[in-house]
Design an enzyme around this catalytic site. Sequence first.
Site, PDB file in Angstrom:
ATOM      1  N   GLU A 126      35.967  -6.782 -28.515  1.00 53.13           N
ATOM      2  CA  GLU A 126      36.829  -6.296 -29.594  1.00 53.13           C
ATOM      3  C   GLU A 126      36.642  -4.774 -29.722  1.00 53.13           C
ATOM      4  OE1 GLU A 126      38.046  -8.096 -33.885  1.00 53.13           O
ATOM      5  OE2 GLU A 126      35.941  -7.638 -33.608  1.00 53.13           O
ATOM      6  N   ALA A 270      27.722  -8.529 -35.386  1.00 48.02           N
ATOM      7  CA  ALA A 270      27.995  -9.745 -34.629  1.00 48.02           C
ATOM      8  C   ALA A 270      29.445  -9.717 -34.177  1.00 48.02           C
ATOM      9  CB  ALA A 270      27.727 -10.990 -35.481  1.00 48.02           C
ATOM     10  N   MET A 271      29.821 -10.689 -33.326  1.00 52.92           N
ATOM     11  CA  MET A 271      31.188 -10.825 -32.831  1.00 52.92           C
ATOM     12  C   MET A 271      31.530 -12.291 -32.699  1.00 52.92           C
ATOM     13  SD  MET A 271      34.029  -9.572 -31.859  1.00 52.92           S
ATOM     14  CE  MET A 271      35.446 -10.419 -31.181  1.00 52.92           C
ATOM     15  N   GLU A 272      32.740 -12.635 -33.168  1.00 51.29           N
ATOM     16  CA  GLU A 272      33.151 -14.024 -33.342  1.00 51.29           C
ATOM     17  C   GLU A 272      33.759 -14.667 -32.104  1.00 51.29           C
ATOM     18  OE1 GLU A 272      36.778 -11.522 -34.744  1.00 51.29           O
ATOM     19  OE2 GLU A 272      34.597 -11.365 -34.778  1.00 51.29           O
ATOM     20  N   ASN A 273      33.270 -14.375 -30.906  1.00 52.14           N
ATOM     21  CA  ASN A 273      33.796 -15.026 -29.713  1.00 52.14           C
ATOM     22  C   ASN A 273      33.892 -16.539 -29.939  1.00 52.14           C
ATOM     23  OD1 ASN A 273      33.356 -12.441 -28.298  1.00 52.14           O
ATOM     24  ND2 ASN A 273      31.201 -13.045 -28.364  1.00 52.14           N
ATOM     25  N   GLU A 304      30.816 -15.023 -39.181  1.00 53.02           N
ATOM     26  CA  GLU A 304      31.288 -15.302 -37.827  1.00 53.02           C
ATOM     27  C   GLU A 304      31.783 -16.738 -37.696  1.00 53.02           C
ATOM     28  OE1 GLU A 304      31.652 -12.648 -36.122  1.00 53.02           O
ATOM     29  OE2 GLU A 304      30.502 -11.553 -37.623  1.00 53.02           O
ATOM     30  N   GLU A 326      39.225 -10.071 -40.921  1.00 48.26           N
ATOM     31  CA  GLU A 326      37.962  -9.599 -41.473  1.00 48.26           C
ATOM     32  C   GLU A 326      37.834  -9.791 -42.979  1.00 48.26           C
ATOM     33  OE1 GLU A 326      35.740  -9.220 -39.533  1.00 48.26           O
ATOM     34  OE2 GLU A 326      36.682  -8.694 -37.643  1.00 48.26           O
TER      35      GLU A 326
END
Length: 854
Positions: A126, A270-273, A304, A326
């Site tokens: 992202e 963090a990242m919401e893959n 997340e 978000e």
Amino acid sequence: MPGKNLTREEAAERASLVTVDRHEITLDLTTSETTFATTSTIHFTAKGGSATFVDFIGESVESVELNGTQLDAAAVFADHRIRLDDLAEDNVVTIAATGRYMNTGEGLHRFVDPVDGEVYLYTQFEVPDSRRMYPVFEQPDLKASFTLTVTAPAHWQVIGNSPTPEPTLVQDAAGRDLAQWAFAPTERMSSYITALVAGPYDVVRDSLTSRDKEVPLGIFCRKSLTQYLDADNLFALTKAGFAFFEEEFDRAYPFTKYDQVFTPEYNMGAMENAGCVTFHEMYVFRSKVPDALVERRALTVLHELAHMWFGNLVTMKWWNDLWLNESFAEWASTTCQAEATEWADAWTTFCTHEKAWAYRQDQLSSTHPIVAPIRDLADVEVNFDGITYAKGASVLKQLVAYVGREPFRDGLRAYFAKHAWGNTTLDDLLDELEATSGRDLRAWSKLWLETAGVNTLRPLVEVDDRGYYVDAVIEQTFAEGFETLRPHRLAVGLYDLVDGVLQRRERIEVDVDGEHTPLAQLVGQRQPDLLLLNDDDLTYAKLRLDERSLATLLAHPTAFADSLPASLALASAWDMTRDGEMAARSYVELVLPVLDGLSDSVLLRALIGQVSTAVLTYSSPEHRETTRQQVVAHLAELARRAAPGSDAQLQLVTGHAGLLAPGDDTAFVAGLLDGSAPLEGLAVDTDMRWTLLTGLAAAGEADADAVATEAKGDNTATGRERAARAAASIPTAEAKEAAWQAGVVATDTPNSVVDAHGLGFGRTADPALLTPFVQRYHDVLEEVWSARTHAIAEGIVIGFYPMTLAGPELLATTQAWLDEHPDAPAGLRRTVAESRDAVARAVAAQERDADSVG
């Protein structure tokens, strides 16, 4: 380069021509230490005879085959785009390329663990960085199914969006034992939430029963961190989140498994893959941390998880609706935390931390509507800010109060049911909320979501000689240039001082609209000691206290029995300080007594940070040193008196060490570090050692050799970062120059170490150490922005700005740069302008502090 910066118009045109069915991606991660082989086969339909392009940023493109015909790769690949002409209605393109490993926290990041020499990989895509790992149609509304085949060392874990298959063992030409993982196709998703994590990660496994299936769970971290991983706590939190969100949204978890991976050198929290969330390793606590950080980790985990619905199942069409991801994830995760976990006061934390971020952002020249005008990728890369996250969530909380919790919930359920696996805009959401609430939300949306700026609410009261109200009005104002008055649903609290405690006598809910809103309910009532607008923190607005209420707060700053009204009242005082209405020294005098015995970890952390800013940035130069010494001594005394082993003890020691400067008495910190004068209950663990040593370094009492010695005992990624920060904090010209060279000039410094150098570089009590860098900083801005990736460039432009020198001279220099560079990239100008705004605010605050008595 045009190919790096996809515009909204280009994306809309491509989406009108192309529908993607699936990507088949083959990766060989064994080719070299700097590059990897990547092949992407894309099945898509298009308008016959049309032309489009595929995105790729990498080392090279070796071959392109479109519908069975080999194209000249050199001719069709330019500016990070692979041009495809004369398309059929049904198309297959296969692109073989070479990708580059990154050390910037973008694309496919490669990290070598200094503890054991093992290689760890993870992706961060992202906004526009899946194109750094494989050729792809890189935009959120071209969803597809993704099939991943990966060749890697046989002892590695390989994790993607689909469950990890059993690998097939293979040998390469050199006889190395390798393995190949052939993943099943994913659900339809946007490319930015695809993921690959690979390396010898350790894993703890569990599972849960979802509404319609058994969901495997995994928690991964590097082997050198396994001893610190509290997996049981994380699994319990995850399961609570699953149960809450599935019930709240009336929809089962949409993916096949749920892995959470803690990764090194991470740029964000963090990242919401989809089904493969990546987190910053700081959330694996190798030392004692404040309770505030434990609570923050819980919020991040839930945030997340909420994205699996908000953003992954239903995705914004274009990045102007990033807030649909978000803001909703922020609101949903805080709601879940407050209602389904041990953190029942999560909305108090939200008020103290998230909303303060939003208010700061909303008063910058770069402020923007929650539904932001996003012209291109460069716009969105700088838009992960307090508006998109915290203001959006604040406004959603206001919307829940406006339409009611149940109609709001029912609207969300309808939204997910109608748009599952699709892409949406704001209108799609409003349609569902209007249907369930019966309210016309278009006017509300225009005022709250489509305009920028924050209003100020102020009570205007008149009392008679007996102390009873004869008139009471809420006045609503706006900042110059942001002439919008908004509707607010809020509570007004009347607090009386009873035996030294502020107790709420009455709570009144009112609808505020327009410039003046009468408070008829107050007329004839006895004036309270403190009148608090926006009690319970329902709306989003700056608050002011009337004269009597402010006097009560100043005289009795510790009198609130509950943390939320205390946080609101203190936030009002802090806002007055930032606006130059209260002297910085007055704010310090107000807050220092509050710190004594304060048990709310989040509020304590926020107040220590605000006191530090008041001292170092908002106090006038002639008063600063005296004020700083007062605070340093007070924090040390409070730390000595704090309960042994308490959160307060930890934070107060940290705050004290963080303000040390040359000439200070450092015996307290030195005694803690060498063990000669311990503090009962304080764990002088690895991270506390770095905190103490950095304080001594900043005070000139620890040199580069001392830092190097400590680093040898902490030969880890975190140790490397902490050493860089400590060394850069040393108050010498040589230390500042070394930090500049490593962080700004060198091009191979990892992202997290760049940030660490910047933190230490800016720490000094001697302006002469940074003055030589002011012009150097401004001279290098355009080169840095054009030559580095976004994450590194932004880290340098923000981290090495000499904010310590905030004053008229720095303000003039930065303003001159903006005036002389009108054509600089918009993202760079925005970032520099935000620093200029912070200095302008500091100058006004310093002037107010200089004028105050004392």
